[in-house]
Scaffold this motif. Structure first.
Motif, short mmCIF file in Angstrom:
data_model
loop_
_atom_site.label_atom_id
_atom_site.label_comp_id
_atom_site.label_asym_id
_atom_site.label_seq_id
_atom_site.Cartn_x
_atom_site.Cartn_y
_atom_site.Cartn_z
N CYS A 102 26.76 -2.85 77.29
CA CYS A 102 26.13 -2.11 76.40
C CYS A 102 25.75 -2.78 75.21
O CYS A 102 24.81 -2.51 74.53
N ILE A 103 26.31 -3.66 74.70
CA ILE A 103 26.07 -4.72 73.66
C ILE A 103 24.74 -5.34 74.05
O ILE A 103 23.76 -5.38 73.25
N ARG A 104 24.54 -5.84 75.12
CA ARG A 104 23.41 -6.41 75.62
C ARG A 104 22.27 -5.75 75.62
O ARG A 104 20.91 -6.24 75.29
N ALA A 105 22.41 -4.49 76.07
CA ALA A 105 21.35 -3.52 76.10
C ALA A 105 20.93 -2.54 74.81
O ALA A 105 20.02 -2.00 74.91
N GLY A 106 21.87 -2.95 73.69
CA GLY A 106 21.55 -2.34 72.50
C GLY A 106 22.01 -0.89 72.41
O GLY A 106 21.15 -0.33 71.72
N VAL A 107 22.73 -0.58 73.19
CA VAL A 107 23.25 0.85 73.24
C VAL A 107 23.93 1.29 71.80
O VAL A 107 24.67 0.46 71.57
N LYS A 108 23.77 2.36 71.27
CA LYS A 108 24.13 2.71 69.95
C LYS A 108 25.58 3.07 69.97
O LYS A 108 26.28 3.06 69.26
N ARG A 109 26.04 3.84 71.27
CA ARG A 109 27.34 4.72 71.10
C ARG A 109 27.94 4.65 72.49
O ARG A 109 27.34 5.04 73.41
N ILE A 110 29.10 4.21 72.69
CA ILE A 110 29.98 4.39 73.71
C ILE A 110 30.80 5.70 73.51
O ILE A 110 31.52 5.69 72.61
N ILE A 111 30.86 6.64 74.63
CA ILE A 111 31.95 7.79 74.49
C ILE A 111 32.81 7.72 75.63
O ILE A 111 32.18 7.72 76.84
N TYR A 112 34.07 7.42 75.22
CA TYR A 112 35.05 7.47 76.37
C TYR A 112 36.02 8.51 76.22
O TYR A 112 36.48 9.10 75.25
N LEU A 113 36.52 9.17 77.44
CA LEU A 113 37.42 10.12 77.49
C LEU A 113 38.82 9.40 77.98
O LEU A 113 39.06 9.09 79.27
N GLY A 114 39.78 9.40 77.25
CA GLY A 114 40.97 8.77 77.71
C GLY A 114 42.22 9.86 77.60
O GLY A 114 41.98 11.07 77.39
N GLY A 115 43.35 9.47 77.68
CA GLY A 115 44.53 10.57 77.38
C GLY A 115 45.63 10.26 76.28
O GLY A 115 45.45 9.36 75.55
N LEU A 116 46.05 11.42 75.96
CA LEU A 116 46.86 11.30 74.64
C LEU A 116 48.12 10.78 74.88
O LEU A 116 48.49 10.42 76.26
N GLY A 117 48.93 9.83 74.01
CA GLY A 117 49.97 9.47 74.08
C GLY A 117 50.22 8.18 73.35
O GLY A 117 49.27 7.76 72.66
N ASP A 118 51.50 7.80 73.09
CA ASP A 118 51.78 6.46 72.34
C ASP A 118 52.13 5.46 72.96
O ASP A 118 52.78 5.31 74.18
N LYS A 119 51.55 4.06 72.70
CA LYS A 119 51.62 3.13 73.71
C LYS A 119 52.87 2.48 73.76
O LYS A 119 53.49 2.10 74.91
N GLU A 120 53.94 2.90 72.92
CA GLU A 120 55.22 2.28 72.90
C GLU A 120 56.04 3.22 74.04
O GLU A 120 56.95 2.73 74.68
N THR A 121 55.75 4.38 74.17
CA THR A 121 56.22 5.24 75.41
C THR A 121 55.77 5.61 76.29
O THR A 121 56.08 6.50 77.14
N ALA A 122 54.28 5.28 76.47
CA ALA A 122 53.53 5.75 77.66
C ALA A 122 53.70 5.25 78.94
O ALA A 122 54.34 3.90 78.99
N SER A 123 53.67 5.97 80.03
CA SER A 123 53.88 5.54 81.09
C SER A 123 52.81 4.46 81.50
O SER A 123 51.72 4.23 80.84
N GLU A 124 53.07 3.86 82.95
CA GLU A 124 52.24 2.84 83.15
C GLU A 124 50.57 3.33 83.06
O GLU A 124 49.77 2.49 82.73
N HIS A 125 50.53 4.17 83.83
CA HIS A 125 48.89 4.87 83.96
C HIS A 125 48.33 5.31 82.91
O HIS A 125 47.15 4.96 82.39
N LEU A 126 49.10 5.92 81.97
CA LEU A 126 48.84 6.28 80.57
C LEU A 126 48.47 5.10 79.77
O LEU A 126 47.47 5.08 78.79
N LEU A 127 49.27 4.07 79.77
CA LEU A 127 49.19 2.83 79.00
C LEU A 127 47.67 2.26 79.47
O LEU A 127 47.17 1.74 78.60
N SER A 128 47.40 2.40 80.68
CA SER A 128 46.24 1.68 81.17
C SER A 128 44.92 2.39 80.60
O SER A 128 44.21 1.90 80.14
N ARG A 129 44.97 3.74 80.19
CA ARG A 129 44.15 4.50 79.74
C ARG A 129 43.87 4.08 78.23
O ARG A 129 42.75 4.21 77.89
N ILE A 130 45.01 3.87 77.76
CA ILE A 130 44.95 3.38 76.39
C ILE A 130 44.44 2.14 76.20
O ILE A 130 43.54 1.84 75.24
N GLU A 131 44.88 1.13 76.78
CA GLU A 131 44.18 -0.04 76.85
C GLU A 131 42.94 -0.37 77.08
O GLU A 131 42.16 -1.04 76.64
#
Length: 487
Positions: A102-131
């Protein structure tokens, strides 16, 4: 960003959210919409004519650069649920590749949909979405990222909704584990889409994390609301002995999701998924998510009207959702071929008939045998028959059909299904019309001795099951023709 961007790219456009977002954005004439997909065949021909479709993925730099050229806003709707033991590392690599492209192409905005949750208590899959969100947001000086975080999404076809719907329908009394009291903030799928749509042109400076959802509840509250929406009386009894592992097996047997997806969802329910900021209200003041009861009613109405646009098992990122295998059918060394004759005038009706098998329509006279096979598959961690089908009659490439997946369709000619049940090998089921003949063929590529023993052990059942299925298809075609002639 005061102006509506001209060019928008959607990744994950054949997934649950991506399909619906694509249909919504197609209605905006001022947008030039572009899709990056693994398999363009999963898109309807009429859709492919309306927009630019590029084949590739986020692990292919060349296809990424081509897809992102001259793009203003790029949606990142990719994530894994059951993509193998290294899925977290692959998710990080995918996000990193995407951000850099995106940076190489000059894209102005990335829109990402992830999951709610705190990194300290998130499950493995939720943690992956946070990362994933952290990776996409890691260079704010070069590109802006709007990171939406949602909890349980209520909509026909979502994994969470299908689990809740099936459990509520099937069990008047439910023994539930302690995690049913874990707090979450659900949201209707249409509201998620509204946020994503407005995010294309909303005026925001810098990276922003936007938590979205309606009033907080827990899984027990979700079940009770589902029961109320369906006019059912249900009783939930909390039993502390039910571990997450036992709960995931229980969900596997009673709901459409396979064990890999069920276990990931259960792990996610162990930790709270609540909004940690008010940025949704601050930047999207005109959007007001509907209440939980309205969200359920909309989902149930979509099912009743046979208008389910997408399902959790659409995405090719999932092991249970992959549609590879169209080409490898030529490797099959074992075949069960049967020919059924019909009147040439019935060709279209025969095609419609074999495209409507499975799900609630059943598999013919020996339907109980199919259900026994599905139960065995569920016991061994497979998808079983409970996935059903998205719509009672229509099929498209990528659709789930009980424990099959549609890998190819040729109108009035051919339907090819790949087996996704647990097998010691790889299997396909093909329907082909040749003039006045319906050729129904089961293909199998065995893995070693066990694969061959399996094939020959089920051959006696094939004789009855597949012969009955072919005859049913022809008979249903005749009935369809008679009904249309009368009308």
């Amino acid at each position: 960003m005061s102006q509506q961007p001209r060019t928008v790219l959607i990744t994950g456009a054949t997934g649950y959210i991506g399909r619906r977002l694509k249909d919504r954005l197609l209605k905006q004439r001022e947008l030039s919409l572009r899709l990056l997909v693994r398999n363009p065949d999963k898109l309807r021909p009429d859709v492919r004519k309306k927009l630019a479709v590029l084949q590739g993925d986020t692990f292919n730099t060349a296809s990424l650069d081509q897809a992102l050229a001259d793009v203003d806003v790029a949606f990142y709707l990719i994530h894994s649920m059951a993509g193998g033991h290294d899925y977290a590392e692959r998710d990080r690599l995918s996000a990193d590749n995407f951000r850099q492209a995106c940076i190489r192409a000059g894209v102005k905005r990335i829109i990402y949909l992830g999951g709610l949750g705190d990194k300290e208590t998130a499950s493995e899959h939720l943690l992956s979405r946070i990362e994933t969100g952290e990776v996409l947001s890691s260079e704010p000086e070069k590109i802006q990222t709007l990171w939406f975080r949602a909890g349980v999404i209520i909509g026909a076809g979502s994994a969470s909704f299908e689990i809740i719907h099936h459990l509520t329908q099937k069990l008047p009394i439910m023994l539930t584990p302690r995690w049913v009291t874990t707090k979450t903030q659900p949201i209707a799928v249409d509201d998620v889409l509204s946020y994503l749509e407005q995010a294309i042109s909303v005026e925001i400076q810098g990276n922003v994390q936007i938590d979205i959802g309606t009033q907080a509840t827990d899984f027990r509250g979700l079940m009770e609301q589902a029961a109320d929406s369906m006019g059912l009386q249900r009783h939930l009894i909390c039993v502390p002995l039910l571990s997450p592992r036992l709960s995931s097996y229980w969900l596997t047997l009673l709901t459409p999701v396979p064990h890999s997806v069920a276990s990931a969802l259960i792990e996610g329910l162990k930790s709270e998924t609540l909004a940690r900021n008010d940025n949704a209200q601050r930047y999207f003041p005109t959007l007001h998510p509907v209440a939980l009861d309205d969200a359920f009613q909309r989902a149930l109405q979509e099912m009743e009207d046979n208008q389910v646009l997408s399902r959790w098992c659409d995405s090719s990122a999932e092991g249970t959702c992959d549609i590879s295998g169209k080409e490898s059918i030529n490797k099959a060394v074992l075949r069960d071929r049967r020919v059924f004759y019909f009147e040439p005038a019935l060709q279209h009706e025969v095609f419609e008939s074999f495209c409507s098998i499975g799900g609630s329509n059943g598999w013919g006279a020996y339907d109980p045998l199919w259900h026994i096979r599905g139960l065995i598959d569920k016991i061994f961690g497979g998808v079983g028959l409970s996935r059903g089908r998205r719509q009672p009659e229509a099929l498209r490439v990528g659709d789930a059909l009980d424990f099959w997946k549609v890998v190819d369709i040729e109108a009035d000619k051919r339907l090819l299904l790949v087996a996704q049940m647990k097998l010691p090998g790889k299997g396909w089921l093909e329907f082909v019309m040749d003039d006045d003949k319906l050729i129904q063929t089961a293909y199998f590529y065995p893995e070693g001795l066990w694969g061959r023993l399996y094939w020959y052990s089920v051959m006696p059942f094939h004789f009855f099951v597949f012969r009955s299925l072919g005859r049913l298809i022809i008979e249903q075609a005749r009935q369809k023709k008679s009904s249309s002639d009368v009308v």
